[in-house]
Enzyme design. Structure first.
Site, short mmCIF file in Angstrom:
data_model
loop_
_atom_site.label_atom_id
_atom_site.label_comp_id
_atom_site.label_asym_id
_atom_site.label_seq_id
_atom_site.Cartn_x
_atom_site.Cartn_y
_atom_site.Cartn_z
N GLY A 1 0.81 -1.21 0.00
CA GLY A 1 0.00 0.00 0.00
C GLY A 1 0.84 1.26 0.00
CG LEU A 2 0.24 6.24 0.30
CD1 LEU A 2 1.04 6.76 -0.89
CD2 LEU A 2 -0.95 7.15 0.57
N GLY B 1 2.69 1.29 3.64
CA GLY B 1 3.61 0.17 3.85
C GLY B 1 4.77 0.16 2.88
CE1 TYR C 1 -9.49 1.77 7.40
CE2 TYR C 1 -9.46 4.11 7.92
CZ TYR C 1 -8.80 2.96 7.57
OH TYR C 1 -7.44 2.98 7.39
CG ASN D 1 -5.97 14.62 4.60
OD1 ASN D 1 -6.79 13.73 4.80
ND2 ASN D 1 -6.23 15.89 4.86
CG HIS E 1 -8.18 10.14 -0.13
ND1 HIS E 1 -7.34 9.11 0.21
CD2 HIS E 1 -9.35 9.90 0.55
CE1 HIS E 1 -7.95 8.29 1.06
NE2 HIS E 1 -9.17 8.75 1.27
NE ARG F 1 -11.97 16.49 -12.31
CZ ARG F 1 -12.71 17.55 -11.96
NH1 ARG F 1 -12.77 17.92 -10.69
NH2 ARG F 1 -13.38 18.23 -12.86
CD1 TRP G 1 -17.87 19.26 -8.18
CD2 TRP G 1 -18.65 18.25 -6.35
NE1 TRP G 1 -18.78 18.33 -8.59
CE2 TRP G 1 -19.28 17.69 -7.48
CE3 TRP G 1 -18.99 17.76 -5.08
CZ2 TRP G 1 -20.24 16.68 -7.39
CZ3 TRP G 1 -19.94 16.74 -4.99
CH2 TRP G 1 -20.56 16.21 -6.13
NE ARG H 1 -10.36 18.90 3.93
CZ ARG H 1 -11.31 19.71 4.37
NH1 ARG H 1 -11.00 20.78 5.08
NH2 ARG H 1 -12.58 19.45 4.12
#
EC number: 1.1.1.271
Length: 328
Positions: free
Chosen positions: A28-29, A31, A152, A181, A195, A203, A218, A225
């Site tokens: 994963g990101l 690990g 979660y 994040n 995310h 995009r 949006w 953040r």
């Protein structure tokens, strides 16, 4: 596999580079970044398993793995993750799988008798929806959770409490870290459940590739953040393994904020999109501010190193080389 190295039993984590380290969730990101960091620091006995090789939700398999491998250190970065849609559609899957993974790994780590230290990685979603800003560690369980991913979040809170309980009852050195994040190589760029940061990268890249005139985002762009490069988190994990042994979980953030508008402009620049950035203010903004209070780890002596723009350049390069090239 299965051998135990004879290193100094009293050595600190960083001084024990021959000690066997099990990184759970190494693909994963998070690990994968921890694995890269351990190897770059000279750790020579890192053990990993794919999901096909070891299903962490199966208690007997996890116990057999620990009994055979006898790791000295464990970093628990494995989890079942997904976006808002996945969490709301499959709540039972999320709460069950994450509780099983945590319970099996922490319990087997204690029972095998070889593990000196375990670090459990959580998420900032553990905190109440209306937590004070910046969010301190002691705001845990002080109010209702964000409903969209509470399954979660509840599992992750249980993971923290499990580490605390095993420390209190068994004297087991299990600690917990809660990152903000994250972004970086190996991130999820899927159109439906990525995310905000990887979604913006995708995009703007697609708009650039198709010579689109504009990209519509949006909201107003005003929410604040916090973002932390995953390599900084990996560095913090090593730091905590070496420096921290305590009951309370530890926040890990960059300590700096950026508006979504500033972030979008930065991604636009990094990607090289020449069109317009348009804000659809009829769409919701989400929480106005979300920042973790990371003063605890910073007072211990840890600081993040990767500036946001530098991290974005690296992440975009990885996206082009690994995600886009894979589609060709």
């Amino acid at each position: 596999m299965g051998t135990v190295t004879t290193a100094d039993p009293h050595a600190s984590f960083l001084a024990d580079k021959g000690g066997k380290v099990f990184v759970a969730g190494h693909r994963g990101l998070v690990g994968s970044a921890i694995l890269r960091h351990l190897v770059s620091l000279g750790f020579t006995n890192v053990v990993v398993r794919t999901h096909a090789e070891l299903d962490l939700t199966r208690q007997s398999d996890v116990e057999a793995f620990f009994a055979a491998e006898l790791p000295r250190y464990v970093v628990l970065a494995a989890a079942k993750v997904g976006g808002i849609h996945a969490n709301s559609t499959f709540p039972a899957d999320f709460i069950a799988a994450n509780l099983q993974i945590q319970t099996n790994v922490v319990d087997a780590a204690l029972k095998c008798g070889s593990v000196r230290k375990l670090l459990f990685l959580g998420s900032s979603c553990i905190y109440p929806k209306f937590a004070p800003q910046p969010i301190p560690e002691n705001s845990l369980l002080s109010g209702p959770l964000e409903p969209t991913n509470e399954w979660y979040a509840v599992a992750k809170i249980a993971g923290i409490k499990m580490c605390q309980a095993y420390r209190i009852q068994h004297g087991f050195d299990a600690i917990s870290a809660m990152p903000t994040n994250l972004y970086g190589p190996q991130d999820n760029f899927h159109p439906e459940n990525s995310h905000v940061l990887p979604a913006l990268i995708r995009r703007f890249h697609e708009a650039k590739a198709s010579n689109a005139a504009e990209v519509v985002v949006w909201g107003t762009g005003s929410p604040l953040r916090e973002f932390l490069h995953v390599d900084d988190l990996a560095d913090a994990v090593i730091f905590l393994m070496d420096h921290y042994s305590g009951l309370e979980h530890v926040n890990v953030g960059s300590g700096s904020e950026v508006t979504i508008k500033e972030l979008a402009e930065l991604v636009k620049e990094v990607v090289g999109f020449q069109g317009k950035l348009v804000w659809d203010s009829s769409k919701p903004d989400g929480t106005p501010r979300k920042l973790m209070d990371s003063s605890k780890i910073q007072e211990m002596g840890w600081k993040p190193k990767v500036p946001l723009k530098e991290g974005l350049v690296e992440t975009y390069k990885w996206y082009v080389e690994n995600v886009i090239s894979a589609k060709k």
